[in-house]
Every structure is written in C-alpha cells, then in structure tokens.
Design a protein around this motif. Structure first.
Motif, PDB file in Angstrom:
ATOM      1  N   TYR A  18      43.974  38.734  70.424  1.00 42.97           N
ATOM      2  CA  TYR A  18      43.781  39.457  69.175  1.00 42.97           C
ATOM      3  C   TYR A  18      42.293  39.743  68.992  1.00 42.97           C
ATOM      4  O   TYR A  18      41.447  38.925  69.340  1.00 42.97           O
ATOM      5  CB  TYR A  18      44.282  38.644  67.979  1.00 42.97           C
ATOM      6  CG  TYR A  18      45.781  38.588  67.879  1.00 42.97           C
ATOM      7  CD1 TYR A  18      46.500  39.693  67.441  1.00 42.97           C
ATOM      8  CD2 TYR A  18      46.480  37.436  68.200  1.00 42.97           C
ATOM      9  CE1 TYR A  18      47.875  39.649  67.337  1.00 42.97           C
ATOM     10  CE2 TYR A  18      47.858  37.385  68.100  1.00 42.97           C
ATOM     11  CZ  TYR A  18      48.554  38.490  67.671  1.00 42.97           C
ATOM     12  OH  TYR A  18      49.905  38.457  67.568  1.00 42.97           O
ATOM     13  N   THR A  19      41.982  40.888  68.408  1.00 48.43           N
ATOM     14  CA  THR A  19      40.592  41.237  68.144  1.00 48.43           C
ATOM     15  C   THR A  19      40.115  40.535  66.876  1.00 48.43           C
ATOM     16  O   THR A  19      40.927  40.030  66.090  1.00 48.43           O
ATOM     17  CB  THR A  19      40.437  42.758  67.958  1.00 48.43           C
ATOM     18  OG1 THR A  19      41.161  43.151  66.787  1.00 48.43           O
ATOM     19  CG2 THR A  19      40.944  43.524  69.167  1.00 48.43           C
ATOM     20  N   SER A  20      38.828  40.507  66.662  1.00 51.58           N
ATOM     21  CA  SER A  20      38.269  39.901  65.440  1.00 51.58           C
ATOM     22  C   SER A  20      38.777  40.616  64.192  1.00 51.58           C
ATOM     23  O   SER A  20      39.074  39.984  63.187  1.00 51.58           O
ATOM     24  CB  SER A  20      36.746  39.949  65.467  1.00 51.58           C
ATOM     25  OG  SER A  20      36.259  39.209  66.550  1.00 51.58           O
ATOM     26  N   LEU A  21      38.886  41.934  64.274  1.00 51.14           N
ATOM     27  CA  LEU A  21      39.406  42.701  63.142  1.00 51.14           C
ATOM     28  C   LEU A  21      40.858  42.312  62.845  1.00 51.14           C
ATOM     29  O   LEU A  21      41.252  42.178  61.686  1.00 51.14           O
ATOM     30  CB  LEU A  21      39.313  44.202  63.423  1.00 51.14           C
ATOM     31  CG  LEU A  21      39.851  45.133  62.339  1.00 51.14           C
ATOM     32  CD1 LEU A  21      39.060  44.954  61.037  1.00 51.14           C
ATOM     33  CD2 LEU A  21      39.801  46.575  62.809  1.00 51.14           C
ATOM     34  N   GLN A  22      41.655  42.098  63.881  1.00 48.52           N
ATOM     35  CA  GLN A  22      43.038  41.683  63.673  1.00 48.52           C
ATOM     36  C   GLN A  22      43.110  40.304  63.030  1.00 48.52           C
ATOM     37  O   GLN A  22      43.969  40.054  62.188  1.00 48.52           O
ATOM     38  CB  GLN A  22      43.811  41.707  64.989  1.00 48.52           C
ATOM     39  CG  GLN A  22      44.091  43.116  65.472  1.00 48.52           C
ATOM     40  CD  GLN A  22      44.708  43.152  66.845  1.00 48.52           C
ATOM     41  OE1 GLN A  22      44.319  42.410  67.741  1.00 48.52           O
ATOM     42  NE2 GLN A  22      45.668  44.041  67.026  1.00 48.52           N
ATOM     43  N   HIS A  23      42.221  39.404  63.417  1.00 51.79           N
ATOM     44  CA  HIS A  23      42.162  38.090  62.764  1.00 51.79           C
ATOM     45  C   HIS A  23      41.861  38.249  61.277  1.00 51.79           C
ATOM     46  O   HIS A  23      42.525  37.659  60.428  1.00 51.79           O
ATOM     47  CB  HIS A  23      41.068  37.213  63.391  1.00 51.79           C
ATOM     48  CG  HIS A  23      41.461  36.563  64.662  1.00 51.79           C
ATOM     49  ND1 HIS A  23      40.963  36.981  65.869  1.00 51.79           N
ATOM     50  CD2 HIS A  23      42.279  35.526  64.939  1.00 51.79           C
ATOM     51  CE1 HIS A  23      41.456  36.233  66.826  1.00 51.79           C
ATOM     52  NE2 HIS A  23      42.263  35.344  66.285  1.00 51.79           N
ATOM     53  N   LEU A  24      40.859  39.045  60.978  1.00 47.31           N
ATOM     54  CA  LEU A  24      40.447  39.231  59.587  1.00 47.31           C
ATOM     55  C   LEU A  24      41.539  39.881  58.755  1.00 47.31           C
ATOM     56  O   LEU A  24      41.851  39.427  57.649  1.00 47.31           O
ATOM     57  CB  LEU A  24      39.168  40.072  59.533  1.00 47.31           C
ATOM     58  CG  LEU A  24      38.651  40.407  58.138  1.00 47.31           C
ATOM     59  CD1 LEU A  24      38.201  39.127  57.426  1.00 47.31           C
ATOM     60  CD2 LEU A  24      37.523  41.405  58.214  1.00 47.31           C
ATOM     61  N   LEU A  25      42.150  40.954  59.275  1.00 43.06           N
ATOM     62  CA  LEU A  25      43.189  41.656  58.532  1.00 43.06           C
ATOM     63  C   LEU A  25      44.418  40.785  58.298  1.00 43.06           C
ATOM     64  O   LEU A  25      45.091  40.917  57.275  1.00 43.06           O
ATOM     65  CB  LEU A  25      43.584  42.944  59.264  1.00 43.06           C
ATOM     66  CG  LEU A  25      42.533  44.045  59.274  1.00 43.06           C
ATOM     67  CD1 LEU A  25      42.990  45.209  60.141  1.00 43.06           C
ATOM     68  CD2 LEU A  25      42.210  44.510  57.875  1.00 43.06           C
ATOM     69  N   ALA A  26      44.702  39.881  59.215  1.00 37.60           N
ATOM     70  CA  ALA A  26      45.855  38.998  59.045  1.00 37.60           C
ATOM     71  C   ALA A  26      45.600  37.929  57.993  1.00 37.60           C
ATOM     72  O   ALA A  26      46.514  37.483  57.309  1.00 37.60           O
ATOM     73  CB  ALA A  26      46.212  38.349  60.370  1.00 37.60           C
ATOM     74  N   LEU A  31      44.059  35.149  51.752  1.00 44.42           N
ATOM     75  CA  LEU A  31      42.908  34.973  50.866  1.00 44.42           C
ATOM     76  C   LEU A  31      43.179  35.550  49.483  1.00 44.42           C
ATOM     77  O   LEU A  31      42.752  34.988  48.471  1.00 44.42           O
ATOM     78  CB  LEU A  31      41.661  35.610  51.483  1.00 44.42           C
ATOM     79  CG  LEU A  31      41.144  34.943  52.759  1.00 44.42           C
ATOM     80  CD1 LEU A  31      39.977  35.737  53.329  1.00 44.42           C
ATOM     81  CD2 LEU A  31      40.757  33.511  52.512  1.00 44.42           C
ATOM     82  N   LEU A  32      43.913  36.650  49.433  1.00 45.80           N
ATOM     83  CA  LEU A  32      44.286  37.239  48.146  1.00 45.80           C
ATOM     84  C   LEU A  32      45.190  36.286  47.360  1.00 45.80           C
ATOM     85  O   LEU A  32      44.966  36.045  46.173  1.00 45.80           O
ATOM     86  CB  LEU A  32      44.984  38.582  48.360  1.00 45.80           C
ATOM     87  CG  LEU A  32      45.432  39.305  47.100  1.00 45.80           C
ATOM     88  CD1 LEU A  32      44.223  39.726  46.277  1.00 45.80           C
ATOM     89  CD2 LEU A  32      46.282  40.502  47.460  1.00 45.80           C
ATOM     90  N   VAL A  33      46.178  35.721  48.030  1.00 47.08           N
ATOM     91  CA  VAL A  33      47.077  34.762  47.372  1.00 47.08           C
ATOM     92  C   VAL A  33      46.286  33.540  46.917  1.00 47.08           C
ATOM     93  O   VAL A  33      46.458  33.050  45.797  1.00 47.08           O
ATOM     94  CB  VAL A  33      48.233  34.355  48.315  1.00 47.08           C
ATOM     95  CG1 VAL A  33      49.014  33.183  47.757  1.00 47.08           C
ATOM     96  CG2 VAL A  33      49.154  35.537  48.557  1.00 47.08           C
TER      97      VAL A  33
END
Length: 182
Positions: A18-26, A31-33
C-alpha cells in the motif's frame, strides 16, 4: 577522461505494498470517528478511565491497521508471485493463465487466474475512492509483463473457469496485450 558506463542491472524482484496515501486515506474515517467521540467526552464530562480505555482502543486499532497494511502486498520474482495476505500464497508463473483488473467493493484490483481455476485477488496494487493509487495502471502493466516474461517457453494457454459468475470457461490470455477489464 572517459566516464564509466553503468549497465542496467535486471531487477530480481519487485514488491508492491500500500502507498503512504492509501494508508492515510484508510485511517481518515477512523480519525473522524475518534474526533467526534473525543468531542462527546469533552462535552459530557466523561471519567478519565473511560476516556483512556476508549483512546487506547482506537490507537491500537489504527496501529494494527498500519502494521498489517505494511505487511500485505505482492512480491514478483523470476519464478513466482508471492502474495502476502494473512497467509502467504506462492503462485508459480507457468501456472498463471491470466492477470486481470476487476471491480471489487468499489475498487479496481488485480486478480491472478491459475490453470486449476483458482483466482487470487491481490490486496495491492489497488485503486479506488479511499485507496487511490496514481500509479495503479503502471503497476498492473508491470505485473502482467513480468508474468509474460517469466512464464517460460513451455507455457500453454488453457481454459479459465469463471466459477464466481457461473458462466462457461473462457480462453486464457494468449496475446501480449494485458487482459484488462474496467
């Protein structure tokens, strides 16, 4: 003075994760919850132990996700593809009949079809709404080309059983163009 020439060394293996962006988006939905839960703690005067337990649980969940996603992926070698999921799966290149892109749960994923009818979905590369990968097409092409270059001269196409759809078997990929479905 003459400059030394550097020869391109052939790559012995390629690893996709997984890319760093994919980690962050997942992690963003978590984080919102968590932030809404933290707001509830602040406004409701929750006890310290209740907040600590909940915060520890959320932190552990995010940590486990990041560690697991770093582990998942696929490694391409000259003789096989090693799929890193919860369990390792090794697929020899001569056993592969086709490599395709399919839609799964709103994402585009790479699927390896084997001669015995088994299909293996790769966790990476993948692209979709919360797992966007700008280099997905390039990675898919690399996997397909790697297979075509390493499947060996004795490879023969067979019929693929489409067990998931119940449709009749289809011929395997026999050309040098990737079998891509979108």
């Amino acid at each position: 003075m003459e400059k030394p020439q550097v020869r391109a060394m052939p790559t012995e293996r390629i690893r996709y994760r997984y890319t760093s962006l994919q980690h962050l988006l997942a992690v963003l939905p978590l984080l919102l919850v968590w932030s809404t839960e933290a707001w509830d703690w602040i406004t409701s005067n929750a006890s310290g132990s209740e907040m600590t337990t909940s915060l520890s649980t959320w932190f552990a969940l995010v940590l486990v996700m990041l560690i697991a996603w770093h582990y998942f992926g696929v490694t391409l070698t000259a003789s096989k593809a090693v799929v890193h999921n919860v369990r390792h799966r090794t697929i020899q290149w001569p056993d592969v009949q086709a490599i395709r892109v399919e839609n799964f749960q709103g994402n585009h994923i790479v699927v390896i079809y084997e001669a015995d009818g088994r299909r293996t979905r790769l966790r990476t590369p993948t692209t979709g709404f919360l797992s966007w990968d700008p280099k997905f097409d390039e990675k898919f092409s690399t996997i397909d080309q790697w297979w075509q270059q390493h499947r060996g001269p004795d490879w023969t196409p067979g019929l693929l059983a489409e067990a998931s759809t119940g449709s009749p078997p289809i011929p395997a990929a026999t050309t040098d163009t990737p079998a891509r479905h979108r």
